[in-house]
Design an enzyme around this catalytic site. Structure first.
Site, PDB file in Angstrom:
ATOM      1  N   GLY A 191       0.824  -1.180  -0.001  1.00 33.64           N
ATOM      2  CA  GLY A 191      -0.150   0.120  -0.097  1.00 33.64           C
ATOM      3  C   GLY A 191       0.705   1.316   0.014  1.00 33.64           C
ATOM      4  O   GLY A 191       1.902   1.418   0.398  1.00 33.64           O
ATOM      5  N   CYS A 192       0.161   2.377  -0.849  1.00 38.00           N
ATOM      6  CA  CYS A 192       1.133   3.459  -0.698  1.00 38.00           C
ATOM      7  C   CYS A 192       1.321   3.985   0.352  1.00 38.00           C
ATOM      8  O   CYS A 192       2.154   5.122   0.699  1.00 38.00           O
ATOM      9  CB  CYS A 192       0.454   4.318  -1.914  1.00 38.00           C
ATOM     10  N   ALA A 193       0.222   3.852   1.450  1.00 40.57           N
ATOM     11  CA  ALA A 193       0.339   4.795   2.668  1.00 40.57           C
ATOM     12  C   ALA A 193       0.940   4.072   3.933  1.00 40.57           C
ATOM     13  O   ALA A 193       0.661   4.565   4.988  1.00 40.57           O
ATOM     14  CB  ALA A 193      -1.073   5.305   3.177  1.00 40.57           C
TER      15      ALA A 193
END
Length: 294
Positions: free
Chosen positions: A118-120
């Site tokens: 995930g990017c976050a």
């Protein structure tokens, strides 16, 4: 014939034809018709430092050694000048082991964690900000002609992004020449691969530019600064903390680089505007997709 020299080849470039990186999946489209599409593979990679398990990262699985060394360096676990005595990868066990000449001191504070794609996700460890203390990047100039040339070439380079999407790319560049192009499901993994390649190959950072398809977050800025690279550019936008950190360490920060347009939010004094934006063609929204067929 244009009379212009052919661009130098990448030292490392994506190979979207590798069967291990994508697979064909059958589904249906908006009309209910059967379609086949390629999707990116995602697999775990467990990184060991000497005898200590450090982290399990979700990755596409290429260049595991570069990823491991780059991650450990960007987390401050491998210092400048640290002698790496061994680097081994077991494809079946999906593990990579980095061995050093001196004993490490991270065993007491490291707990096993999984770093998702995930990017976050953020950082696994809190040491990166501490590593920025005293960091001041070299005041290297950045020419707008380089930015336009890099964006044009990178966006039309065959890649997993063009083949299957759902992936981030990061490119190490020198002037207007892209050198090493890495991709992964997490943009931080792609940066770590480049950091590992630079460390293992002994490549200097003070004259380089880092280009990324992802957002210019605090972690991306910190990683770039810890690598010693003085310029960071992206097709995407910024976060406020990322901008603040870039200004503190002297990083030239370029975002929203598409066609004629870009925004510089840090390091304007090092930007040399040597290209007329009007002479740069606007970027077609589908240009990256067209590039795959070129």
């Amino acid at each position: 014939m244009t009379g212009r020299p052919e661009p130098a080849p990448y030292l490392i470039a994506p190979d979207p034809a590798l069967p291990r990186l994508t697979r064909a999946v059958t589904g249906t489209d908006q009309s209910g018709a059967t379609v086949e599409t390629r999707v990116v593979e995602e697999r775990p990679l467990t990184i060991f430092l000497n005898g200590q398990e450090i982290v399990t990262a979700m990755t596409i699985g290429d260049y595991p050694g570069y990823l491991a060394v780059g991650f450990l360096r960007n987390q401050g676990m491998l210092r400048d000048g640290e002698e790496i005595t061994g680097l081994s990868y077991d494809e079946e066990l999906e593990t990579v082991v980095v061995r050093t000449a001196s004993a490490t001191t991270y065993e007491e504070k490291v707990k096993k964690k999984t770093r998702t794609s995930g990017c976050a996700v953020g950082t696994v460890f809190g040491d990166m900000m501490e590593g920025l203390e005293g960091v001041t990047l070299p005041a290297a100039e950045l020419r707008t002609s380089w930015l336009y040339a890099l964006a044009s070439r990178i966006n039309t380079t065959p890649s997993l992004y063009l083949e299957a999407g759902a992936i981030h790319g990061t490119v190490l560049c020198k002037a207007d020449q892209p050198l090493v192009y890495m991709e992964d499901v997490g943009r931080h993994n792609a940066v770590d691969k480049i950091a590992g390649w630079m460390a293992l190959e002994g490549v200097p950072a003070e004259d380089k530019i880092l280009y990324t398809t992802g957002r210019l977050t605090s972690e991306m800025v910190i990683k770039c600064a810890l690598m010693g690279i003085p310029a960071l550019a992206s097709r995407s936008g910024f976060t406020a903390w990322g901008v603040e950190i870039a200004r503190e360490v002297g990083l030239t920060l370029i975002g929203r680089l598409r066609g004629q347009r870009f925004v510089c939010l840090a390091g304007e004094e090092r930007l040399v505007r040597d290209a007329d934006p009007a002479a740069v063609p606007e970027e077609d929204r589908k240009s990256r997709r067209k590039g795959a067929k070129a």
